[in-house]
Design a protein around this motif. Structure first.
Motif, PDB file in Angstrom:
ATOM      1  N   THR A 170     -24.808  27.219  35.977  1.00 16.62           N
ATOM      2  CA  THR A 170     -25.283  25.872  35.668  1.00 16.62           C
ATOM      3  C   THR A 170     -26.629  25.922  34.953  1.00 16.62           C
ATOM      4  OG1 THR A 170     -24.120  24.899  37.542  1.00 16.62           O
ATOM      5  CG2 THR A 170     -26.020  23.695  36.688  1.00 16.62           C
ATOM      6  N   ALA A 171     -27.517  26.769  35.474  1.00 17.05           N
ATOM      7  CA  ALA A 171     -28.836  26.898  34.843  1.00 17.05           C
ATOM      8  C   ALA A 171     -28.708  27.418  33.424  1.00 17.05           C
ATOM      9  CB  ALA A 171     -29.713  27.834  35.677  1.00 17.05           C
ATOM     10  N   PHE A 172     -27.879  28.430  33.244  1.00 16.88           N
ATOM     11  CA  PHE A 172     -27.737  29.018  31.919  1.00 16.88           C
ATOM     12  C   PHE A 172     -26.963  28.099  30.984  1.00 16.88           C
ATOM     13  CE2 PHE A 172     -27.841  33.339  34.222  1.00 16.88           C
ATOM     14  CZ  PHE A 172     -29.202  33.152  34.457  1.00 16.88           C
ATOM     15  N   GLY A 173     -26.020  27.360  31.535  1.00 11.70           N
ATOM     16  CA  GLY A 173     -25.275  26.413  30.709  1.00 11.70           C
ATOM     17  C   GLY A 173     -26.169  25.337  30.133  1.00 11.70           C
ATOM     18  N   SER A 174     -27.179  24.942  30.897  1.00 13.31           N
ATOM     19  CA  SER A 174     -28.122  23.942  30.386  1.00 13.31           C
ATOM     20  C   SER A 174     -28.914  24.495  29.208  1.00 13.31           C
ATOM     21  CB  SER A 174     -29.067  23.492  31.502  1.00 13.31           C
ATOM     22  OG  SER A 174     -29.905  24.553  31.905  1.00 13.31           O
ATOM     23  N   LEU A 175     -29.202  25.820  29.254  1.00 15.27           N
ATOM     24  CA  LEU A 175     -29.876  26.441  28.112  1.00 15.27           C
ATOM     25  C   LEU A 175     -28.971  26.454  26.887  1.00 15.27           C
ATOM     26  CD1 LEU A 175     -31.576  29.589  29.705  1.00 15.27           C
ATOM     27  CD2 LEU A 175     -32.702  27.511  28.934  1.00 15.27           C
ATOM     28  N   ALA A 176     -27.684  26.700  27.111  1.00 20.26           N
ATOM     29  CA  ALA A 176     -26.746  26.798  25.992  1.00 20.26           C
ATOM     30  C   ALA A 176     -26.613  25.486  25.235  1.00 20.26           C
ATOM     31  CB  ALA A 176     -25.377  27.247  26.496  1.00 20.26           C
ATOM     32  N   ARG A 177     -26.950  24.372  25.869  1.00 22.44           N
ATOM     33  CA  ARG A 177     -26.848  23.060  25.222  1.00 22.44           C
ATOM     34  C   ARG A 177     -28.148  22.645  24.543  1.00 22.44           C
ATOM     35  NH1 ARG A 177     -22.638  19.913  26.400  1.00 22.44           N
ATOM     36  NH2 ARG A 177     -23.880  18.040  26.057  1.00 22.44           N
ATOM     37  N   SER A 178     -29.123  23.543  24.537  1.00 24.33           N
ATOM     38  CA  SER A 178     -30.415  23.222  23.922  1.00 24.33           C
ATOM     39  C   SER A 178     -30.267  23.010  22.418  1.00 24.33           C
ATOM     40  CB  SER A 178     -31.412  24.347  24.191  1.00 24.33           C
ATOM     41  OG  SER A 178     -32.599  24.170  23.445  1.00 24.33           O
ATOM     42  N   GLY A 179     -31.115  22.149  21.867  1.00 26.22           N
ATOM     43  CA  GLY A 179     -31.126  21.931  20.425  1.00 26.22           C
ATOM     44  C   GLY A 179     -31.828  23.036  19.671  1.00 26.22           C
ATOM     45  N   HIS A 180     -32.492  23.937  20.398  1.00 28.45           N
ATOM     46  CA  HIS A 180     -33.177  25.053  19.769  1.00 28.45           C
ATOM     47  C   HIS A 180     -32.210  26.226  19.691  1.00 28.45           C
ATOM     48  CE1 HIS A 180     -35.912  28.606  19.697  1.00 28.45           C
ATOM     49  NE2 HIS A 180     -36.576  27.824  18.876  1.00 28.45           N
ATOM     50  N   PRO A 181     -31.872  26.714  18.487  1.00 31.09           N
ATOM     51  CA  PRO A 181     -30.863  27.763  18.350  1.00 31.09           C
ATOM     52  C   PRO A 181     -31.154  29.017  19.164  1.00 31.09           C
ATOM     53  CG  PRO A 181     -31.361  26.815  16.213  1.00 31.09           C
ATOM     54  CD  PRO A 181     -32.366  26.249  17.176  1.00 31.09           C
ATOM     55  N   GLY A 182     -32.420  29.433  19.225  1.00 33.46           N
ATOM     56  CA  GLY A 182     -32.755  30.625  19.989  1.00 33.46           C
ATOM     57  C   GLY A 182     -32.486  30.431  21.469  1.00 33.46           C
ATOM     58  N   THR A 183     -32.909  29.276  21.998  1.00 36.79           N
ATOM     59  CA  THR A 183     -32.673  28.975  23.410  1.00 36.79           C
ATOM     60  C   THR A 183     -31.184  28.829  23.695  1.00 36.79           C
ATOM     61  OG1 THR A 183     -34.800  27.814  23.504  1.00 36.79           O
ATOM     62  CG2 THR A 183     -33.242  27.383  25.277  1.00 36.79           C
ATOM     63  N   ALA A 184     -30.469  28.180  22.790  1.00 40.31           N
ATOM     64  CA  ALA A 184     -29.026  27.994  22.982  1.00 40.31           C
ATOM     65  C   ALA A 184     -28.297  29.336  22.978  1.00 40.31           C
ATOM     66  CB  ALA A 184     -28.471  27.082  21.894  1.00 40.31           C
ATOM     67  N   SER A 185     -28.678  30.222  22.058  1.00 38.19           N
ATOM     68  CA  SER A 185     -28.035  31.541  22.022  1.00 38.19           C
ATOM     69  C   SER A 185     -28.352  32.329  23.288  1.00 38.19           C
ATOM     70  CB  SER A 185     -28.491  32.319  20.777  1.00 38.19           C
ATOM     71  OG  SER A 185     -29.849  32.689  20.873  1.00 38.19           O
ATOM     72  N   MET A 186     -29.552  32.132  23.826  1.00 34.82           N
ATOM     73  CA  MET A 186     -29.918  32.755  25.087  1.00 34.82           C
ATOM     74  C   MET A 186     -28.976  32.283  26.198  1.00 34.82           C
ATOM     75  SD  MET A 186     -33.340  32.139  27.372  1.00 34.82           S
ATOM     76  CE  MET A 186     -34.423  32.219  25.957  1.00 34.82           C
ATOM     77  N   GLY A 187     -28.754  30.974  26.262  1.00 31.91           N
ATOM     78  CA  GLY A 187     -27.860  30.428  27.285  1.00 31.91           C
ATOM     79  C   GLY A 187     -26.443  30.943  27.146  1.00 31.91           C
ATOM     80  N   ARG A 188     -25.939  31.012  25.900  1.00 34.74           N
ATOM     81  CA  ARG A 188     -24.567  31.490  25.694  1.00 34.74           C
ATOM     82  C   ARG A 188     -24.415  32.947  26.137  1.00 34.74           C
ATOM     83  NH1 ARG A 188     -25.350  28.775  20.755  1.00 34.74           N
ATOM     84  NH2 ARG A 188     -25.652  30.756  19.658  1.00 34.74           N
ATOM     85  N   LEU A 189     -25.373  33.778  25.754  1.00 35.03           N
ATOM     86  CA  LEU A 189     -25.266  35.183  26.099  1.00 35.03           C
ATOM     87  C   LEU A 189     -25.427  35.391  27.604  1.00 35.03           C
ATOM     88  CD1 LEU A 189     -24.772  37.907  24.842  1.00 35.03           C
ATOM     89  CD2 LEU A 189     -27.224  38.187  24.534  1.00 35.03           C
ATOM     90  N   LEU A 190     -26.295  34.598  28.219  1.00 35.92           N
ATOM     91  CA  LEU A 190     -26.451  34.688  29.665  1.00 35.92           C
ATOM     92  C   LEU A 190     -25.165  34.289  30.378  1.00 35.92           C
ATOM     93  CD1 LEU A 190     -30.047  33.232  30.097  1.00 35.92           C
ATOM     94  CD2 LEU A 190     -29.347  35.600  30.396  1.00 35.92           C
ATOM     95  N   LEU A 191     -24.482  33.274  29.873  1.00 34.32           N
ATOM     96  CA  LEU A 191     -23.207  32.864  30.468  1.00 34.32           C
ATOM     97  C   LEU A 191     -22.164  33.979  30.332  1.00 34.32           C
ATOM     98  CD1 LEU A 191     -22.841  29.112  29.425  1.00 34.32           C
ATOM     99  CD2 LEU A 191     -23.044  30.019  31.734  1.00 34.32           C
ATOM    100  N   MET A 192     -22.101  34.595  29.143  1.00 33.92           N
ATOM    101  CA  MET A 192     -21.173  35.718  28.965  1.00 33.92           C
ATOM    102  C   MET A 192     -21.484  36.837  29.947  1.00 33.92           C
ATOM    103  SD  MET A 192     -20.983  36.133  24.830  1.00 33.92           S
ATOM    104  CE  MET A 192     -20.885  34.713  23.743  1.00 33.92           C
ATOM    105  N   SER A 193     -22.759  37.184  30.036  1.00 38.21           N
ATOM    106  CA  SER A 193     -23.177  38.260  30.916  1.00 38.21           C
ATOM    107  C   SER A 193     -22.854  37.936  32.368  1.00 38.21           C
ATOM    108  CB  SER A 193     -24.680  38.494  30.746  1.00 38.21           C
ATOM    109  OG  SER A 193     -25.167  39.398  31.695  1.00 38.21           O
ATOM    110  N   LEU A 194     -23.124  36.698  32.766  1.00 33.50           N
ATOM    111  CA  LEU A 194     -22.857  36.293  34.143  1.00 33.50           C
ATOM    112  C   LEU A 194     -21.364  36.323  34.446  1.00 33.50           C
ATOM    113  CD1 LEU A 194     -23.922  35.157  36.830  1.00 33.50           C
ATOM    114  CD2 LEU A 194     -23.642  32.875  35.851  1.00 33.50           C
TER     115      LEU A 194
END
Length: 879
Positions: free
Chosen positions: A832-856
């Motif tokens: 949930t925490a990482f998914g919220s990052l993936a929805r960020s309007g900032h591409p770097g933050t969003a990519s961080m969230g996506r990769l964290l979700l994959m890793s998790l």
């Protein structure tokens, strides 16, 4: 106490009797003295909040993400120190329908901003410099200069008429001369062939009551005008307010207000967009902060939802959330003391803390809810807290230590961005453990938490447990095959260190930057070299210019035109013919409407006389003149203004350009010279590239070629490639160190190589599965999302330790145990925490969230499937 608890406790006591007794006693004390514990934590949290408000700040300067001791960083810092005029800039880029409108708008904006001493230190117009204006013809190639000067000379009668009468009356008289020339068989002056369409369109628009300013620059010195950019630039160094999270916001607002008040902007004849280092930093902080704050709020809300499903009771959920928030406040206070200034990566510690630290509280609370007496009845809350502390303390401590080690391994690296995150998150894990063992028991006591009813784990997962045990060899074989695939795909991982690719492309600053990228002279991907003297600068400039990927090399010597003797002679010949004609001491006064009408009638009659010989543009002009000859006075006066508004200024610029002086390095004025040569004689070269530099292979080829000439190249292009090398090296070293430290912790605690290997193997497997996902999706690695690696180590170790320690303590059915329930809901809260990052309007933050979700996801798959299949069979498993 439950059967699971009775099996676990003796083993734990054998492994670490002192620690198990200590955590039990600590939990008992905190539960009994709950009001005192809560008061102490309230004071600590209040102090940390005050500390954070006064000491913590956030920088969006990507250059601060790397250690100043790095050689390439030293070169960059040295250039910034020596040429401070190039740093902390706020730039207005003006685009206009015709060049004159852009130049006038830029001058007006510069004049306005120069008066604003509150927001701006310096204001300059790099494209409107006296040196370049007076020597422009010398910078043309001889083959281009000769026809240009010939065309100007051939237009002498036309220009002479306009210089004597710079109005519509003079213009119409000049057009009439063209008609007379055609009648006399002279044809149309070559200098006006390309301009007739412009005349025709402007006259037609004016005749129809829609006058538009006409460009004389393209007519008189069109080839010269093409030397620079199509845009006008107003470059400023603003006064930054460092007490604000967006230091340049005040200056940007002032610049935008001044732009909106420009005449041509109001009439939509020109537009302006703002960019520059200051603008980009402010925009990035805005998008990152918005994403982080919103993500943190969403995370806490959704974490509460998952907690409801995990532990059901509000009397347990509220203590978990309060423990989580308190731990976050304490960690923020530590960050304020240890770091002070957060960067674009370390600012993510808050969401990472929520996502990971909640696991400790969930593990504790789920086990608390599952406590049973031997007869199946519930023990007292106090006894349940003591027993839970004895059972879970060792496991949670090992998980916290291993997770902290995974983060802290990045602290000594040169990648300051992740080093800060590693330090904060590493100590944050220890703080989370401390809060779980002290504050949580106190809160559970105060809220009179209720123990759960029924089976504490997932009883319905018994068939899955049996399947995994029965098919363990095949399952391990499948994962082994996937691991081989992951290893094979590792060379395909792509790393992009370009900080521009992690910014929001829709912000004003980034849109402006993309406009500049299209022109090699304005691209943000240039390179720079500092040479000891001008002689060496000349040698290196020649070498760089021969490289296939280099568009041009700017240095002081490049401002000395070649073949000056020939060019000066050509210009002097033209000036001797033209200057007497276009230099008029007393031009005719502005005409009234009647004089303009009379001139239009006369010009139309002269063109009527050769009507059958007129080309299409002149025919269009003839018709427009007839329309104007019968137009209202107001229409005629507006037409005169729009047609000749910029004529006097262009004639003045032409007179200046026709009187250049020889240029030597010594004669170049100081305001230009200071951008290329230092007082001690050192000289700077600025190298502009060819091609689409935002494409990584093109950028790397450019840098490789430059380094073949001089390995000490600096500038944006080099910084991007060198930062990529620094990041990859930092993560390689840190990952190895993290794995070693985690392995040591596991060996010390578990005391058996097999048990440590059972924790590490799934960790490595989840990393390889993540590689498969990253390559398949695909997801490019960058400096923002690569923090998924320490997170993968931290979360993976935590989950795996619980299962392996349960196994060695005799727990049967790992998926039916309370641990599996805790792990699943911990993973969901983390997702949930990482998914919220993936929805960020900032591409770097969003990519961080996506990769964290994959890793998790890969980590959870390995923990719930690979680990149970990997665990060796014990005699009790056959029962």
């Amino acid at each position: 106490m439950s059967g699971w608890g009775r099996e676990t406790l003796p083993v734990l006591l054998r492994v670490g009797p002192m620690f198990s007794d200590l955590t039990g006693r600590l939990n008992a004390v905190c539960a009994r003295r709950a009001p005192l514990v809560l008061a102490l934590f309230a004071l600590l949290c209040a102090g940390c909040v005050a500390l954070s408000i006064t000491r913590i700040s956030v920088t969006t300067d990507t250059s601060k993400m790397f250690a100043n001791s790095l050689p390439w960083k030293k070169r960059s810092m040295e250039l910034t120190r020596l040429f401070p005029q190039d740093s902390n800039q706020l730039v207005a880029i003006i685009d206009s329908r015709i060049p004159e409108q852009g130049r006038m708008a830029a001058r007006q904006l510069a004049a306005t901003l120069s008066q604003d001493h509150t927001h701006f230190k310096t204001v300059s117009l790099p494209g409107d410099n006296a040196f370049y204006n007076s020597h422009g013809f010398l910078f043309l190639d001889t083959k281009d200069l000769e026809p240009l000067l010939d065309s100007i000379v051939s237009a002498q009668p036309f220009l002479g008429t306009l210089a004597a009468d710079p109005s519509a009356r003079g213009l119409f008289g000049a057009l009439g001369l063209i008609g007379e020339g055609i009648k006399a068989g002279q044809g149309i002056p070559s200098g006006f062939n390309g301009a007739l369409d412009g005349f025709a369109n402007s006259l037609t628009a004016a005749a129809n009551g829609h006058p538009q300013d006409m460009s004389w620059q393209n007519l008189l010195i069109g080839k010269l005008a093409e030397l620079g950019s199509q845009y006008e630039f107003v470059v400023t160094q603003p006064k930054l307010d460092y007490s604000s999270f967006q230091p340049g916001e005040g200056a940007t607002t002032a610049m935008r207000q001044a732009i909106n008040n420009l005449e041509f902007v109001k009439t939509k004849q020109a537009s302006s967009i703002i960019t520059g280092e200051v603008k980009l930093s402010d925009e990035e902080f805005s998008t990152v902060a918005h994403g982080m704050v919103l993500g943190l709020i969403i995370s806490l809300v959704l974490v509460a939802v998952w907690l409801i499903l995990a532990v059901h009771s509000p009397r347990v959920i509220i203590p978990i959330l309060l423990t989580l928030i308190s731990g976050l406040l304490l960690t923020t206070g530590f960050a304020a003391l240890a770091v002070g200034e957060l960067n674009l990566i370390s600012v993510a510690f808050a969401i990472l803390f929520v996502g990971i630290a909640v696991d400790f509280a969930i593990q504790y609370s789920v086990r608390l809810r599952g406590q049973r007496n031997p007869d199946g009845s519930h023990p007292s809350l106090h006894d349940a807290i003591v027993l839970t502390g004895q059972e879970s303390g060792a496991q949670i401590l090992v998980a916290a230590l291993a997770t902290a080690a995974g983060f802290l391994a990045f602290y000594p690296t040169s990648f300051i961005g992740v080093a800060q995150l590693g330090l904060i998150a590493g100590f944050g894990m220890l703080i989370a453990f401390f809060c779980t063992m002290t504050l949580l028991p106190a809160l559970l006591s105060v809220f009179r938490a209720k123990l759960g009813s029924g089976t504490p784990g997932f009883a319905f997962m018994a068939p899955a447990d049996a399947f995994l045990r029965h098919k363990r060899r095949k399952i391990v074989g499948v994962f082994a095959l996937l691991g081989v695939v992951g290893l094979a795909l590792m060379p395909l991982l792509k790393f992009d260190a370009d900080p521009l690719h992690t910014k929001d492309p829709n912000t004003e600053g980034m849109r402006a930057l993309h406009l500049l990228e299209a022109n090699p002279l304005t691209t943000p991907y240039s390179a720079q070299v500092l040479t000891p003297n001008l002689t060496e600068a000349a040698r290196q400039a020649a070498a760089f210019s021969k490289l296939p990927s280099v568009h041009d090399v700017l240095w002081l010597g490049a401002l000395v035109p070649d073949d000056q003797k020939t060019k000066l002679a050509m210009i002097e010949d033209t000036a001797s013919i033209l200057l007497p004609t276009i230099t008029v001491a007393n031009p005719a006064p502005a005409p009234d409407a009647a004089a303009i009408r009379a001139a239009a009638i006369t010009a139309a009659q002269k063109l009527d006389a050769v009507k059958d010989q007129l080309p299409a543009p002149l025919e269009k002009i003839r018709q427009a003149l007839h329309t104007l000859s019968t137009a209202q006075d107001n229409t005629l006066l507006q037409a005169s203004t729009s047609l000749t508004r910029f004529l006097p200024d262009e004639l003045s610029m032409l007179r200046t350009a026709l009187q250049p002086t020889p240029v030597t390095m010594e004669s170049i004025p100081q305001d230009v010279r200071q951008d290329y040569v230092l007082p001690d004689g050192r000289a700077r070269l600025t190298i502009h590239p060819k091609g689409q530099m935002s494409e990584t292979p093109v950028l790397h080829r450019f840098v490789r070629e430059l380094r073949s000439v001089n390995p000490d190249v600096a500038g944006p292009a080099m910084e991007i490639t060198e930062s990529a090398n620094t990041i990859v090296h930092a993560f390689t070293v840190a990952a190895i160190c993290a794995l070693i430290m985690i392995a040591i912790i596991l060996l010390v605690v578990l005391r058996r190589l097999l048990d440590a290997a059972l924790v590490m193997a799934p960790l490595l497997m989840s990393a390889l599965l993540t590689v498969i996902l990253v390559v398949t999706v695909p997801e490019t690695l960058n400096y923002a999302n690569i923090i998924a690696l320490p997170l993968l180590l931290g979360v993976g170790v935590s989950f795996n330790i619980y299962f392996v320690m349960n196994w060695r303590e005799g727990v049967k059915g790992p998926l039916t145990s309370p641990t599996a329930r805790a792990v699943l809901f911990s993973a969901l809260t983390t997702a949930t925490a990482f998914g919220s990052l993936a929805r960020s309007g900032h591409p770097g933050t969003a990519s961080m969230g996506r990769l964290l979700l994959m890793s998790l996801g890969c980590t959870l798959l390995c923990t719930m499937v690979f680990v149970p299949a990997l665990l060796p069979k014990r005699p009790i498993d056959e029962a």
